[in-house]
Design an enzyme around this catalytic site. Structure first.
Site, PDB file in Angstrom:
ATOM      1  N   ARG A 102      53.790   3.516  58.748  1.00 48.71           N
ATOM      2  CA  ARG A 102      53.427   2.316  59.491  1.00 48.71           C
ATOM      3  C   ARG A 102      54.222   1.153  58.926  1.00 48.71           C
ATOM      4  NH1 ARG A 102      52.147   5.195  62.861  1.00 48.71           N
ATOM      5  NH2 ARG A 102      50.096   5.553  63.782  1.00 48.71           N
ATOM      6  N   ASN A 110      51.676  15.780  65.838  1.00 49.25           N
ATOM      7  CA  ASN A 110      53.101  15.426  65.802  1.00 49.25           C
ATOM      8  C   ASN A 110      53.669  15.402  64.381  1.00 49.25           C
ATOM      9  OD1 ASN A 110      51.776  13.145  65.000  1.00 49.25           O
ATOM     10  ND2 ASN A 110      52.334  11.899  66.771  1.00 49.25           N
TER      11      ASN A 110
HETATM   12  P1  NAI Z   1      47.200  13.034  56.561  1.00 51.74           P
HETATM   13  O1  NAI Z   1      45.846  12.448  56.691  1.00 51.74           O
HETATM   14  O2  NAI Z   1      47.382  14.492  56.720  1.00 51.74           O
HETATM   15  O3  NAI Z   1      47.828  12.622  55.151  1.00 51.74           O
HETATM   16  C1  NAI Z   1      47.792  11.313  54.652  1.00 51.74           C
HETATM   17  C2  NAI Z   1      47.882  11.388  53.135  1.00 51.74           C
HETATM   18  O4  NAI Z   1      48.075  10.062  52.634  1.00 51.74           O
HETATM   19  C3  NAI Z   1      46.609  11.945  52.499  1.00 51.74           C
HETATM   20  O5  NAI Z   1      46.946  12.994  51.604  1.00 51.74           O
HETATM   21  C4  NAI Z   1      46.027  10.748  51.762  1.00 51.74           C
HETATM   22  O6  NAI Z   1      45.316  11.093  50.595  1.00 51.74           O
HETATM   23  C5  NAI Z   1      47.280   9.958  51.448  1.00 51.74           C
HETATM   24  N1  NAI Z   1      47.007   8.555  51.131  1.00 51.74           N
HETATM   25  C6  NAI Z   1      46.118   7.707  51.708  1.00 51.74           C
HETATM   26  N2  NAI Z   1      46.137   6.523  51.079  1.00 51.74           N
HETATM   27  C7  NAI Z   1      47.061   6.623  50.084  1.00 51.74           C
HETATM   28  C8  NAI Z   1      47.511   5.731  49.086  1.00 51.74           C
HETATM   29  N3  NAI Z   1      46.980   4.512  48.934  1.00 51.74           N
HETATM   30  N4  NAI Z   1      48.477   6.148  48.253  1.00 51.74           N
HETATM   31  C9  NAI Z   1      48.986   7.401  48.349  1.00 51.74           C
HETATM   32  N5  NAI Z   1      48.580   8.296  49.260  1.00 51.74           N
HETATM   33  C10 NAI Z   1      47.625   7.913  50.120  1.00 51.74           C
HETATM   34  O7  NAI Z   1      48.092  12.230  57.616  1.00 51.74           O
HETATM   35  P2  NAI Z   1      49.496  12.663  58.248  1.00 51.74           P
HETATM   36  O8  NAI Z   1      49.275  13.507  59.437  1.00 51.74           O
HETATM   37  O9  NAI Z   1      50.376  13.170  57.158  1.00 51.74           O
HETATM   38  O10 NAI Z   1      50.024  11.247  58.773  1.00 51.74           O
HETATM   39  C11 NAI Z   1      50.251  10.192  57.867  1.00 51.74           C
HETATM   40  C12 NAI Z   1      50.566   8.917  58.624  1.00 51.74           C
HETATM   41  O11 NAI Z   1      51.823   9.029  59.287  1.00 51.74           O
HETATM   42  C13 NAI Z   1      49.583   8.585  59.771  1.00 51.74           C
HETATM   43  O12 NAI Z   1      48.414   7.969  59.312  1.00 51.74           O
HETATM   44  C14 NAI Z   1      50.418   7.654  60.609  1.00 51.74           C
HETATM   45  O13 NAI Z   1      50.295   6.329  60.156  1.00 51.74           O
HETATM   46  C15 NAI Z   1      51.863   8.137  60.374  1.00 51.74           C
HETATM   47  N6  NAI Z   1      52.407   8.823  61.566  1.00 51.74           N
HETATM   48  C16 NAI Z   1      53.527   8.306  62.155  1.00 51.74           C
HETATM   49  C17 NAI Z   1      54.041   8.858  63.298  1.00 51.74           C
HETATM   50  C18 NAI Z   1      55.283   8.338  63.931  1.00 51.74           C
HETATM   51  O14 NAI Z   1      55.557   8.655  65.095  1.00 51.74           O
HETATM   52  N7  NAI Z   1      56.085   7.562  63.237  1.00 51.74           N
HETATM   53  C19 NAI Z   1      53.373  10.007  63.948  1.00 51.74           C
HETATM   54  C20 NAI Z   1      52.270  10.552  63.188  1.00 51.74           C
HETATM   55  C21 NAI Z   1      51.788   9.939  62.062  1.00 51.74           C
END
Ligand code: NAI
Length: 367
Positions: free
Chosen positions: A263, A124
Site C-alpha cells: 500500500r 491475487n
Molecule cells: P497476509 O495477511 O497473508 O500477510 C500479511 C503479513 O504481513 C502477515 O504475515 C502479517 O503478520 C504481516 N504484518 C502485518 N503487520 C506487520 C508489521 N507491522 N510488520 C511486519 N509484518 C506485518 O496478506 P497478503 O495476502 O500477503 O497481502 C499483503 C498485502 O498486500 C495486502 O494487505 C494488500 O495491502 C497488499 N496487496 C496488494 C495488491 C496489489 O495489487 N498491489 C493485491 C493484493 C494484496
C-alpha cells in the site's frame, strides 16, 4: 436487498474484453445472478464526496462491494450513515480502505446484527508476487532507462551498464511474510541470492522457513541495513502507515532498491523521492500510491536517482490480472452466496465479523 459496488471504470477495454470482470461495465459477473434472485445491484466508479453514487446509495445498501484498485473509502463517518449495511466485501485483498476499527465498533457495540468485512484472501497473491519479482529485476538490471534509450533512437551501453547488476549474490528481504511475502521469497530461491530475509511479527512455521532458507530479523532497522533489496508485503494499518520514512531510509544500505506493492501509505512518498534523489536508494518501484488515482503531479511518478533512472512505478494493477479478476470475482460471488443462504463464511476470508471483532492477526497486533 440493495447491493452497492464501487469498481473502476473499464471504458473501451472493458467493452472489448469481458474478462475485465472487476470493472463498472462487467460488474464482477454479478448482474444476472443478483437480479435473478430479485436483488438490486448498483455499480459505479463515483466515490468521492457527498454527491457521489457511493455516498448516495450507501444508507440503504445491505452489501457493499469495494476494490483496492479504486478504493471507496468507508470512513468512520460513513459507517454512521450506512444504517442498513451488513456485509462489506473487498473484491481482492487488502481492506485498509475500510475503517476496520469503525467496523469492529459497529459490529460489536452498535448494531443488533453484525457487520462483516470480508476479502477474497489469496485471490491475487501469485499475481502480486510475480509483479514483485519482475520489478526487482527491472530495477536491479536498470531495465527502464535501457528501454527508453532504445525508443529514443540512442545507443550507449555504458550509460546503462554503469548501474546494472545481477540479482545473484544480493540480500533480499520482505517486510511482511504472509501469502505474498512468502511467495516472493519462494520465487527468488532459484536466483541464488546471498540471503533471503523477512521481518514480521508472525514467524514462519519452521518447516516453511527452512524450505526457502529464509531468516527472520526481528529489528526493522537491523533488517533493512542488511538488505540490498527490500520488498514491502504487509497490510496497511496504524502500525505500518509511514513505516518506511526518512528515519528508516537512513538505515538502508546505500544504493538499495525498494519495492512496494502493498500500500502506498506504508512508504512516505516525499522521503522516498528524497532518498532516490540523493542516491540513498538506487530505485523505487511498485504499483500502489497513497492516493488512488494518483494525481498527475504525484512526486513518485517522476522521482529519479542521480543518474536519471530508478523509477519502476505503474498504476495499481499487479493484483488485477485477468487471471486474478476471475478468482476474486468468483470469490465475491461465493461470499455473497454464503451470506444469502446463511452458510458459514470461509474463515480465511473474514477480516472483521460475527461479533468477534478482528478475525485476523494480519492488520496489527493490538496487544
Ligand atoms: P497476509 O495477511 O497473508 O500477510 C500479511 C503479513 O504481513 C502477515 O504475515 C502479517 O503478520 C504481516 N504484518 C502485518 N503487520 C506487520 C508489521 N507491522 N510488520 C511486519 N509484518 C506485518 O496478506 P497478503 O495476502 O500477503 O497481502 C499483503 C498485502 O498486500 C495486502 O494487505 C494488500 O495491502 C497488499 N496487496 C496488494 C495488491 C496489489 O495489487 N498491489 C493485491 C493484493 C494484496
Amino acid at each position: 436487498m440493495k447491493v452497492l459496488a464501487i469498481l473502476y471504470e473499464g471504458g473501451k477495454a472493458a467493452q472489448e474484453e469481458p474478462r475485465l470482470l472487476g470493472t463498472v461495465e462487467n460488474k464482477l459477473g454479478l448482474k444476472e445472478y443478483l437480479e435473478k434472485a430479485g436483488h438490486e445491484l448498483i455499480v459505479s466508479a463515483s466515490k468521492e464526496g457527498a454527491d457521489s453514487d457511493f455516498q448516495k446509495h450507501l444508507p440503504d445498501a445491505e452489501i457493499l462491494i469495494t476494490t483496492p484498485f479504486h478504493p471507496g473509502y468507508l470512513t468512520a463517518d460513513l459507517f454512521e450513515k450506512a444504517k442498513n449495511l451488513k456485509l462489506c466485501v473487498t473484491a481482492g485483498v487488502g481492506s485498509d480502505h475500510i475503517d476496520l476499527d469503525a467496523a469492529v465498533k459497529h459490529d460489536v457495540q452498535v448494531r443488533p446484527m453484525s457487520i462483516g468485512v470480508l476479502e477474497v484472501s489469496g485471490s491475487n497473491v501469485v499475481s502480486v508476487a510475480e509483479h514483485v519479482i519482475m520489478t526487482i529485476l527491472l530495477l536491479v538490471r536498470n531495465f527502464v532507462p535501457a528501454h527508453e534509450m532504445i525508443e529514443r533512437g540512442d545507443w550507449q551501453v555504458s550509460d546503462i551498464a554503469r548501474a546494472a547488476f545481477d540479482l545473484e549474490g544480493k540480500v533480499v528481504g520482505t517486510i511482511g511474510c504472509g501469502r505474498i511475502g512468502y511467495r516472493v521469497l519462494q520465487r527468488l530461491a532459484p536466483f541464488d541470492c546471498k540471503e533471503l530475509l523477512y521481518y514480521d511479527y508472525a514467524p514462519l512455521p519452521a518447516e516453511a522457513a527452512s524450505k526457502i532458507n529464509a531468516r527472520c530479523v526481528q529489528d526493522l532497522k537491523e533488517f533493512v541495513s542488511q538488505c540490498d533489496v527490500v520488498t514491502v508485503n504487509c497490510p496497511l494499518h496504524k502500525d505500518t502507515k509511514g513505516l518506511v520514512d526518512a528515519e528508516l531510509l537512513k538505515h538502508f544500505k546505500k544504493g538499495a532498491w525498494l519495492i512496494n506493492t502493498a500500500r502506498g501509505a506504508i512508504c512516505d512518498k516525499d522521503a522516498v523521492a528524497a532518498a532516490l534523489k540523493s542516491g540513498q536508494l538506487s530505485g523505487y518501484g511498485g504499483d500502489v500510491w497513497n492516493v488512488q488515482p494518483a494525481p498527475k503531479d504525484h512526486v513518485l511518478r517522476t522521482a529519479k536517482n542521480p543518474l536519471g533512472a530508478g523509477n519502476a512505478m505503474v498504476p495499481h494493477y499487479s493484483g488485477t490480472t485477468l487471471d486474478a479478476q476471475k478468482r476474486y470475482a468468483d470469490g465475491v460471488k461465493s461470499i455473497i452466496d454464503n451470506y444469502m443462504s446463511g452458510k458459514q463464511q470461509e474463515a480465511q476470508n473474514i477480516i472483521v465479523g460475527g461479533k468477534i471483532g478482528y478475525a485476523t492477526k494480519a492488520y496489527g497486533q493490538r496487544k
